[in-house]
Design an enzyme around this catalytic site. Sequence first.
Site, short mmCIF file in Angstrom:
data_model
loop_
_atom_site.label_atom_id
_atom_site.label_comp_id
_atom_site.label_asym_id
_atom_site.label_seq_id
_atom_site.Cartn_x
_atom_site.Cartn_y
_atom_site.Cartn_z
N CYS A 143 0.82 -1.22 0.00
CA CYS A 143 0.00 0.00 0.00
C CYS A 143 0.85 1.27 0.00
O CYS A 143 0.32 2.38 -0.03
CB CYS A 143 -0.95 -0.03 1.19
SG CYS A 143 -1.88 -1.56 1.20
N HIS A 278 -2.83 7.73 6.09
CA HIS A 278 -3.05 6.42 5.47
C HIS A 278 -4.46 5.96 5.87
O HIS A 278 -5.21 5.46 5.05
CB HIS A 278 -1.97 5.45 5.93
CG HIS A 278 -1.98 4.15 5.20
ND1 HIS A 278 -1.87 4.09 3.83
CD2 HIS A 278 -2.09 2.87 5.63
CE1 HIS A 278 -1.91 2.81 3.45
NE2 HIS A 278 -2.05 2.07 4.52
N GLU A 289 -0.63 4.33 13.36
CA GLU A 289 -0.31 5.50 12.53
C GLU A 289 -0.33 6.79 13.35
O GLU A 289 0.57 7.63 13.23
CB GLU A 289 -1.30 5.61 11.37
CG GLU A 289 -0.98 6.78 10.44
CD GLU A 289 -1.96 6.92 9.29
OE1 GLU A 289 -2.99 6.20 9.27
OE2 GLU A 289 -1.71 7.77 8.41
N LYS A 310 -9.92 7.45 2.54
CA LYS A 310 -10.26 6.07 2.19
C LYS A 310 -11.73 5.73 2.47
O LYS A 310 -12.26 4.78 1.90
CB LYS A 310 -9.34 5.09 2.93
CG LYS A 310 -7.92 5.07 2.36
CD LYS A 310 -7.07 3.98 2.96
CE LYS A 310 -5.72 3.86 2.26
NZ LYS A 310 -4.81 4.98 2.52
N HIS A 315 -9.99 1.45 -0.02
CA HIS A 315 -8.53 1.28 0.08
C HIS A 315 -7.98 1.00 -1.32
O HIS A 315 -8.32 -0.01 -1.93
CB HIS A 315 -8.21 0.12 1.03
CG HIS A 315 -6.81 0.14 1.54
ND1 HIS A 315 -5.78 0.74 0.84
CD2 HIS A 315 -6.27 -0.37 2.67
CE1 HIS A 315 -4.66 0.59 1.54
NE2 HIS A 315 -4.92 -0.07 2.65
N PHE A 378 1.57 -3.27 3.89
CA PHE A 378 1.82 -4.63 4.36
C PHE A 378 3.28 -4.96 4.09
O PHE A 378 3.81 -4.64 3.02
CB PHE A 378 0.95 -5.62 3.58
CG PHE A 378 -0.39 -5.93 4.21
CD1 PHE A 378 -0.92 -5.14 5.21
CD2 PHE A 378 -1.12 -7.02 3.77
CE1 PHE A 378 -2.16 -5.43 5.77
CE2 PHE A 378 -2.36 -7.32 4.32
CZ PHE A 378 -2.88 -6.53 5.32
#
Lengths: 390, 82
Positions: A143, A278, A289, A310, A315, A378
């Site tokens: 991502c 994010h 985060e 998002k 996403h 990830f």
Amino acid sequence: MTLPVAVTGVGSVTPLGVGAAVLASRLVAGETALVGGDGRCVEFDAGEFLTRRESRRNARFAQLALVAADEAVHQAGWSNGLPYPPEEILCIVGTGLGGAPESPQGTDATPLTVPLMMANSAAASLCTRYGIRGESFATSGACAAGAQAIGVAMGAIRRGEAAAAVVGGAEAASVPLICESFAQAGALSPTGRCVPFGADRDGFVMGEGAGILVLESVAGARARGAEILGLVMGYGASSDAHHVTAPSPDGVPAAQAMRRALADAGVAPEDLCYINTHGTGTPLNDEAEIRSLRLALGDALASIPLSSTKAATGHLFGAGGAVESIITLAALRGGTAPPTYGLSEPDRRLGELDHVLSARALKPGPSGVIGLSDSLGFGGHNSVLVLGAP
Amino acid sequence: MPATVSTEAVLDLIRTELIDSGVEEETITPEAKFDDLDIDSLDAAELMATIKRKFHITIPRAELADVTVGQLAANVAEKAGL
């Protein structure tokens, strides 16, 4: 090194529509494109933009990239030819999963299966279409891939290794195999609601899309009289070295990437007017985060408007960093921050934050209108961009 | 899979495949030679794979050389009909 790089073209295809303008305007209008726990580019019709051969030879993620690139290249004024020697232009398109196949069965293979799946196929198709002959490849930091592409290109332009770059990210991974895997991993929202930073958040919602930017040196853009839409001011990256899917719970590695991006841009936390997070809406991501942002920005964080888009786009995985950079640049240039759609009860355990709950005018900071967009992938890939209004 | 395959059905499939490969529709006639159509090796491979999937007939790629669209269709129909 604090030399910024100019953005002279942007293009996107997202669940909010085809085009960067509709993306920004619908976000500011407080809309979402998520329907029934899914975000698809329903208005995208490959046949409208691509030849039948281009449609056949490009997986959906690369088709989205081609259309986004067409908008960006046109806006940059490159439609009638490249303004630099082709071998001095980079092309980097990040993706998490590339051409995710509809079927994993060997019996469904065709000669095109591999060229369609290749993560680098979007970059390759862009090069072919525009005659770009500099280095081209895909970044693949899950991502963070789209942000990585922009960061790598910015560095190359700064160092004089490239005159310009066509960069971004693309993803179209909403196939049964991938959706089921995310669901089984517990990352996908079981309720189909993406509420980043919400007290009751329970996961993300799948999206798909592409974001492409044209980057050039500021001197090069000025010399050819191009309109500068915004600046890529700094990039910072790090790796968690912790876990294949979970973020580092102490938030230290991502904080380091944020600090590096600020230092690279020559910007202090107090200079930031907006943060596009994010913000996936998973309990783990949002907590880690915010911990990272607080470590990196200190007390300044509490008064910097922040949101996650998002909840409106879904996403976008490998496209996320690029699309969110385009969103951030539009917010900085237009002076309005988009909200976190659907957030009514922020999670108080995240501490004091300035959530943008409805579109809000941005207050320029002491050094201008500057924002930050972070992408956390990830695998523990942390990529952070500092962006500025022109 | 049908017990017999008509040449016309194979022709339709070849036509659709070639159009998807970017070949101008009006140039796809039974008399057109594959060598003269604007396709590359990947298009040819994809065409053979589609024929194999649809009719369970394997045509060596070399057999496309100097062959017309109509001849290939007849060849596939004949093999599929056995």
